[in-house]
Write a protein that holds these residues in place. Structure first.
Motif, mmCIF file in Angstrom:
data_model
loop_
_atom_site.group_PDB
_atom_site.id
_atom_site.type_symbol
_atom_site.label_atom_id
_atom_site.label_comp_id
_atom_site.label_asym_id
_atom_site.label_seq_id
_atom_site.Cartn_x
_atom_site.Cartn_y
_atom_site.Cartn_z
ATOM 1 N N SER A 53 -16.305 -12.676 22.373
ATOM 2 C CA SER A 53 -17.616 -13.035 21.823
ATOM 3 C C SER A 53 -17.562 -13.181 20.307
ATOM 4 C CB SER A 53 -18.668 -12.010 22.226
ATOM 5 O OG SER A 53 -18.323 -10.714 21.764
ATOM 6 N N ASP A 54 -16.853 -12.269 19.642
ATOM 7 C CA ASP A 54 -16.718 -12.373 18.181
ATOM 8 C C ASP A 54 -15.904 -13.602 17.799
ATOM 9 O OD1 ASP A 54 -18.229 -10.126 17.755
ATOM 10 O OD2 ASP A 54 -16.520 -8.793 17.382
ATOM 11 N N MET A 61 -9.305 -9.040 18.963
ATOM 12 C CA MET A 61 -10.653 -9.510 18.646
ATOM 13 C C MET A 61 -11.389 -9.818 19.943
ATOM 14 S SD MET A 61 -11.688 -12.584 16.021
ATOM 15 C CE MET A 61 -13.303 -12.626 15.257
ATOM 16 N N SER A 62 -12.651 -9.432 20.038
ATOM 17 C CA SER A 62 -13.399 -9.705 21.264
ATOM 18 C C SER A 62 -13.641 -11.213 21.404
ATOM 19 C CB SER A 62 -14.734 -8.965 21.267
ATOM 20 O OG SER A 62 -15.641 -9.549 20.354
ATOM 21 N N ALA A 108 -18.049 -16.678 18.111
ATOM 22 C CA ALA A 108 -18.968 -16.776 16.976
ATOM 23 C C ALA A 108 -18.235 -17.287 15.739
ATOM 24 C CB ALA A 108 -19.605 -15.424 16.694
ATOM 25 N N ARG A 112 -10.805 -9.326 25.421
ATOM 26 C CA ARG A 112 -10.253 -9.383 24.064
ATOM 27 C C ARG A 112 -9.003 -10.269 24.021
ATOM 28 N NH1 ARG A 112 -12.357 -6.018 20.379
ATOM 29 N NH2 ARG A 112 -13.838 -4.465 21.154
ATOM 30 N N LYS A 161 -12.263 -16.185 8.735
ATOM 31 C CA LYS A 161 -12.223 -14.764 9.120
ATOM 32 C C LYS A 161 -11.809 -13.853 7.965
ATOM 33 C CE LYS A 161 -10.128 -11.496 12.389
ATOM 34 N NZ LYS A 161 -9.477 -10.586 11.407
#
Length: 200
Positions: free
Chosen positions: A75-76, A72-73, A79, A144, A30
């Motif tokens: 979905s992110d 942080m979401s 990923a 989130r 990240k």
């Protein structure tokens, strides 16, 4: 001798199934190496106290996790976990992975019992009905990450407490083989009939 007992294999993840600390590598994925260094430097007083036994492992880890991943979401984050797992050849200990796959091939129950979170552990592993991940939970609100854990940190004695809850029969019905590499696996080793110490 296992007798008529059901054989269960219990694997630690970091340092056992992996050659690198997956939490550190997730942060590096990240934030980059420099961002990782700055974040760890920021929380070094708590991390030093943790190493000295003056501050809890769970609180120190949650502070670091919150610093990098709060808000942080989901979905992110998912990923990001998939991106980390794309480096599985570099990160996984293939010798130990073979033992896991052999156990599943014999239709034996396998548990991954780890202080890491299932979100980034699962993408490294085969999907199999006999494989269960027991991990530290992450709290989510409105899609989130809050930066907090939703369970106790799955470390040390907590590993055994969590595992016991998942065994439907009394302890004497099982022959447990535990694989680990660190102090965090001490109680898990004591709980098992057979221990396999993995050296990096």
């Amino acid at each position: 001798m296992t007798g008529d007992k059901e054989i269960i294999h219990v694997f630690d993840f970091d340092g056992t199934l992996t050659r690198k600390d997956s939490f550190i590598e997730l942060i590096r994925t990240k934030a980059g190496t420099f961002g990782l260094f700055l974040g760890i430097l920021c929380y070094s007083p708590w991390l030093v106290m943790m190493k000295l036994g003056l501050y809890s492992n769970e609180k120190a880890k949650q502070r670091v996790f919150s610093h990098f991943f709060k808000n942080m979401s989901v979905s992110d984050f998912s990923a990001l976990c998939q991106e980390l797992a794309s480096r599985r050849e570099e990160i996984l200990n293939q010798d130990v992975l073979i033992k896991l796959e052999e156990a599943l091939g014999h239709d034996q129950q396998v548990f991954i019992v780890t202080a890491s979170a299932a979100e980034w552990v699962q993408p490294f592993l085969p999907v199999h009905e006999r494989l269960t991940i027991v991990a530290t939970g992450l709290e989510v609100e409105n899609g989130r990450l809050t930066g907090h854990f939703s369970t106790s940190n799955c470390y040390g004695a907590e590993k055994v407490r969590r595992l016991k809850k998942l065994l439907p029969l009394s302890r004497e019905h099982y022959y447990i083989v535990a694989y680990g590499d660190s102090r965090g696996d001490k109680e898990m080793f004591e709980f098992a009939e057979e221990k396999v110490i993995v050296k990096s």
